[in-house]
Design an enzyme around this catalytic site. Structure first.
Site, short mmCIF file in Angstrom:
data_model
loop_
_atom_site.label_atom_id
_atom_site.label_comp_id
_atom_site.label_asym_id
_atom_site.label_seq_id
_atom_site.Cartn_x
_atom_site.Cartn_y
_atom_site.Cartn_z
N LYS A 23 5.71 -9.58 -19.96
CA LYS A 23 5.24 -8.24 -20.29
C LYS A 23 3.88 -8.29 -20.97
CE LYS A 23 7.30 -6.06 -18.20
NZ LYS A 23 8.11 -6.94 -17.43
N TRP A 48 -3.80 -1.87 -1.39
CA TRP A 48 -3.85 -3.11 -2.17
C TRP A 48 -4.28 -4.16 -1.16
CZ3 TRP A 48 -1.48 -8.02 -2.72
CH2 TRP A 48 -1.73 -8.65 -3.95
N CYS A 102 0.87 -1.19 0.00
CA CYS A 102 0.00 0.00 0.00
C CYS A 102 0.90 1.23 0.00
CB CYS A 102 -0.86 0.02 1.27
SG CYS A 102 -1.80 -1.47 1.50
N LYS A 149 3.00 -2.55 -7.83
CA LYS A 149 4.40 -2.37 -8.21
C LYS A 149 5.33 -3.06 -7.23
CE LYS A 149 7.77 -0.80 -10.64
NZ LYS A 149 8.03 -1.41 -11.95
N GLU A 174 1.03 -9.51 -18.54
CA GLU A 174 0.69 -8.71 -17.35
C GLU A 174 0.06 -7.36 -17.72
OE1 GLU A 174 3.70 -7.26 -14.68
OE2 GLU A 174 5.20 -7.18 -16.25
N ASN A 210 0.74 0.05 6.11
CA ASN A 210 1.19 -0.76 4.97
C ASN A 210 1.85 -1.98 5.58
OD1 ASN A 210 2.15 -1.87 2.64
ND2 ASN A 210 3.94 -0.53 2.53
N GLY A 211 1.28 -3.17 5.32
CA GLY A 211 1.87 -4.39 5.86
C GLY A 211 0.77 -5.35 6.28
N HIS A 254 8.35 -30.25 -27.28
CA HIS A 254 7.97 -31.25 -26.26
C HIS A 254 6.66 -30.87 -25.58
CE1 HIS A 254 11.95 -33.06 -26.73
NE2 HIS A 254 12.36 -31.83 -26.89
N GLU A 314 10.67 -12.98 -20.60
CA GLU A 314 10.34 -11.59 -20.23
C GLU A 314 9.33 -11.01 -21.21
OE1 GLU A 314 10.59 -9.92 -17.73
OE2 GLU A 314 10.30 -7.84 -18.33
N ARG A 354 1.61 1.62 -5.82
CA ARG A 354 1.82 0.62 -4.76
C ARG A 354 0.54 -0.13 -4.42
NH1 ARG A 354 6.49 1.28 -2.01
NH2 ARG A 354 5.62 0.15 -0.25
C1 AGP Z 1 7.39 -7.31 -13.68
O1 AGP Z 1 6.98 -6.50 -14.77
C2 AGP Z 1 6.43 -7.25 -12.52
N1 AGP Z 1 6.10 -5.94 -12.15
C3 AGP Z 1 6.88 -8.11 -11.35
O2 AGP Z 1 7.12 -9.41 -11.85
C4 AGP Z 1 8.16 -7.64 -10.61
O3 AGP Z 1 9.29 -7.81 -11.42
C5 AGP Z 1 8.31 -8.51 -9.35
O4 AGP Z 1 7.19 -8.30 -8.52
C6 AGP Z 1 9.59 -8.24 -8.57
O5 AGP Z 1 9.58 -6.92 -8.09
P1 AGP Z 1 10.95 -6.31 -7.51
O6 AGP Z 1 11.93 -6.25 -8.64
O7 AGP Z 1 10.57 -4.95 -7.01
O8 AGP Z 1 11.42 -7.21 -6.41
#
Ligand code: AGP
Length: 612
Positions: free
Chosen positions: A488, A73, A2, A607, A491, A99-100, A507, A484, A27
């Site tokens: 991308k 969140w 959060c 994030k 997500e 936050n937590g 396979h 990757e 966040r």
């Molecule tokens: C990647 O685009 C995502 N936002 C997510 O997988 C992110 O890389 C992951 O949560 C790790 O976050 P961090 O690098 O802040 O530890």
């Protein structure tokens, strides 16, 4: 997970808080709320993004020079009005944002209910503020001492700000496991989850450390101590990040801005690390050079995109420095009873520096006596401060939830690490080493060239946007780039996408391939290129829509294999991940836009995943 923000001083608090919440929305953004005090406590909160809260504020009394704000969140309790923060104590005179996670909140709640407390929400946070008031009244404590005492009963992670209707000259803040930054102004304080909402008002900040509590006063006084009561002398840091770095600079989305920032963020990540004598310099590594000299293995722990950059690091360090590397999902590593010893170097990669699983994996590594190294972006983040040494990637704030410039920044640091270790272990000839160092140092022009392909990539996205599945293929060091690219796309556009080693596709996944099934292949490696092409021919023979990233100069030969081609400038295979990921970031972005996805804040994501 959060975003929290607080203000006390001479300004009207609401404008500071609401702008801060907009900057912290990355966040978490399923609900938001603000509490202010002017004569009495005023709380207004709402399900939805901060924009919804703004509408509510238009019909609310937002006066007051002390206040707290929160963007959520959800962890405990659905995202709705009643579970939004701030939460009030039984009397309604105390307010908290958090936050937590309070792990033992049920036990605490049951005990408070026995004392007659009633609750309005399903959250763990509301239990905390009730506990603080109960302790305060029972033992006739100051707010500071009541918070301190209550937190000794709490198990879990928190970054909190507590406000008292009856004392508008004070805020109490505390943290364990979640970040909290204290901005110090002229007789005013700005408290937030990170520095972005603070930097436009003051560059003087104190990063609170775990198990610390602080009292901040309207007259400019503040005191920090441990939860146990041991006074702490604060270290005031000067922020170098500028407020405008956080704006979109004319782009439609933070993600697009951050993709294009790579034309200088890669250079920023490299800056100062390659010396005129061609040696590579990673200051953090010198702090653990003894350990590195005797190390027998490197273990990389990370999550998501950071885990993928770790895979690239594995290919680089093993191929160039001939040193064993294992890459682990932090969430798996921490629970599988790994075998670790003092000869291991554990590298934690994390853009936010706050990912709960990565933090926990790091903690485990330290308990085993391993030497730890952090590769983070957020300065002063928990992981950055927990490791024995580390390197910041210095790509600037990454606001878009999808990691883009942080990925290439991480790969740059891992590339430098591989070169440094190769030099130290003499596993490369002088000629090989210099060729690699020179090409890495000058990669900036090639980055710009690839980013100029945006128009062509957008045309491909026009086709991809109507698909519901996609397969990304790559071999060798380009296999992680396939992962990757798939991450991308899925997500931010919500298209189901998988990344696979090109040969492995036979396979199983090839069963998915039918007419017009999109297969995106990173065919930019010099070695193995014939094998990659034969894999593409296998899917093409089954009607696949083939999209290929190919080395400059190969396009003509590959026109009969790929329906669409994006050319990538020639650099050594080792640096191809940095260039090859760029079109995939743009492809995901331009596919998501016409699909109406919220590119900067994709559904269900945040994030910084600071919960397990
Ligand atoms: C990647 O685009 C995502 N936002 C997510 O997988 C992110 O890389 C992951 O949560 C790790 O976050 P961090 O690098 O802040 O530890």
């Amino acid at each position: 997970m959060c975003g929290i923000i607080g203000y006390i001083g001479k300004r009207q608090a609401f404008p500071v808080i609401i702008k801060g919440l907009q900057m912290l929305e990355y966040r978490g953004y399923d609900s938001a709320g603000v509490a202010l005090v002017e004569n009495n406590m005023k709380v207004f909160k709402k399900k939805g993004k901060v924009a919804e809260l703004l509408k509510l504020a238009e019909v609310s009394d937002t006066k007051g020079t002390i206040g707290i704000g929160h963007t959520r969140w959800a962890t405990h309790g659905a995202p709705d009005d009643k579970n939004a923060h701030p939460h009030l104590s039984q009397s309604g005179k105390l307010a908290v944002i958090h936050n937590g996670i309070i792990e033992n909140y049920i036990v605490l709640k049951q005990a408070l209910m026995k004392e007659g407390h009633t609750f309005k929400s399903d959250t763990d946070t509301e239990v905390l503020i009730h506990l603080i008031e109960a302790v305060k009244e029972k033992d006739n404590l100051s707010l500071l001492e009541a918070v301190r005492e209550a937190l000794t009963q709490v198990i879990g992670a928190y970054a909190i700000i507590v406000m008292d209707e009856k004392d508008t000259d004070t805020l109490i803040v505390a943290r364990r496991g979640s970040p909290l930054v204290l901005g110090i102004g002229e007789e005013e304080f700005f408290i937030a989850s990170d520095a972005s909402p603070i930097v436009e008002y003051t560059k003087s900040v104190v990063y609170l450390e775990d198990n610390q509590i602080a009292i901040v006063k309207r007259n400019g006084e503040y005191n920090i101590s441990s939860i146990a009561g041991v006074p702490h002398t604060p270290f005031i840091e000067k922020l170098t990040m500028e407020a405008e770095a956080l704006e979109k600079n004319g782009y439609d989305h933070y993600m697009q801005k951050e993709i294009f920032e790579q034309s200088h963020s890669i250079a920023d990540a490299l800056r100062g690390h390659i010396l005129p004598d061609r040696s590579v310099h990673l200051r953090g590594l010198e702090e653990i050079s003894e350990a590195m000299n005797i190390a027998r293995r490197i273990i990389i722990v990370a999550c998501g995109t950071s885990w993928i950059s770790g895979l690239v690091g594995e290919y680089l360090i093993e191929s160039l420095a001939r040193m064993p590397v294992e890459v682990e999902y932090a969430s798996e590593f921490r629970y599988r009873k790994p075998i670790l010893n003092k000869h291991d170097i554990v590298i934690a990669i994390s853009q936010s520096g706050e990912t709960a699983d990565t933090l926990a994996a790091l903690q485990l590594a330290k308990e085993f006596g391993a030497v730890t190294y952090g590769i983070c972006n957020v300065v002063g983040s928990s992981i950055a401060r927990m490791t024995d040494a580390g390197s910041y990637i210095h790509v600037g704030p990454e606001i878009g939830v999808a990691s883009t410039k942080a990925f290439t920044g991480q790969v740059v640091i891992l590339s430098l690490l591989a070169l440094l270790l190769a030099k130290k272990r003499e596993t490369l000839s002088e000629e090989e080493y210099n060729k690699l160092v020179d090409s890495l140092e000058n990669i900036g022009d090639s980055v710009d060239k690839v980013l100029k392909e945006e128009k062509k990539i957008k045309e491909i996205a026009e086709i991809l946007k109507n698909k519901e599945n996609a397969l990304f293929l790559g071999r060798g060091i380009l296999f992680p780039v396939a992962l990757e690219g798939a991450l991308k796309l899925k997500e931010i556009s919500y298209i189901h996408a998988e990344g696979y080693p090109a040969a492995e596709m036979k396979h199983g996944p090839i069963a998915l391939v039918e007419k017009d099934f999109p297969v995106i292949t990173i065919a930019t490696n010099e070695s193995l290129i014939e094998k990659v092409i034969s894999n593409v021919q296998e899917v093409k023979a089954r009607g696949a829509l083939t999209i290929g990233l190919v080395r400059e100069g190969n396009a003509e030969d590959m026109k009969n294999i790929f329906d669409h081609i994006i050319e990538i400038p020639n650099v050594p295979d080792e640096w191809m991940p940095i260039l090859s990921v760029l079109p995939l970031q743009l492809l995901a972005y331009h596919t998501a836009i016409p699909r109406g996805a919220d590119v900067d804040k994709p559904r269900n994501l945040a994030k910084s995943v600071t919960v397990e």
